[in-house]
Write a protein that holds these residues in place. Structure first.
Motif: not given
Length: 125
Positions: A41, A66, A70, A75
């Motif tokens: 990411g 995730r 975030t 991301a």
């Protein structure tokens, strides 16, 4: 561990479940099969991140990773989105008196070593 047990008791988890989880975590009983995975990411400012994890529950971990990305203005990326930017590395430890330092450095550099560390001081090669 005390904090985790306290948190479990605060939500009225049965003592048998807590005891079983502790035994499973220490390896006293079978049940926890850990597998390794990688998540890719981008962090704040577009910094590429490659996260290597070991988990007993891929689905839960994917959600957690995730959420972390975030929450910190990052991301989660697709597989292969940043992995190509990283090179796997290893560490080889040699006893100080096992071989002459000059010989060791020469062999390491010929083999493609990037760094060497001597008595806590890193030196770029």
């Amino acid at each position: 561990m005390r904090t985790a047990i306290g948190a479990a008791k605060s939500v009225n988890m049965p003592a048998s479940n807590i005891e079983r989880a502790v035994k499973r975590g220490t390896g006293a009983i079978e049940g926890a099969a850990y597998e390794e995975a990688q998540y890719e990411g981008y962090g704040p400012g577009g910094v590429a991140l490659l996260v290597e994890i070991a988990t007993d529950n891929r689905n839960r971990t994917a959600g957690d990773i995730r959420h972390i990305f975030t929450k910190n203005n990052g991301a989660l990326g697709e597989a292969g989105s940043v992995a190509y930017m990283f090179k796997p590395r290893g560490v080889i430890l040699v006893e100080k008196n096992a071989v002459a330092e000059d010989t060791l450095i020469e062999v390491a550099l010929e083999a493609g070593a990037d760094d060497r560390q001597h008595e806590g001081t890193a030196t770029r090669s």
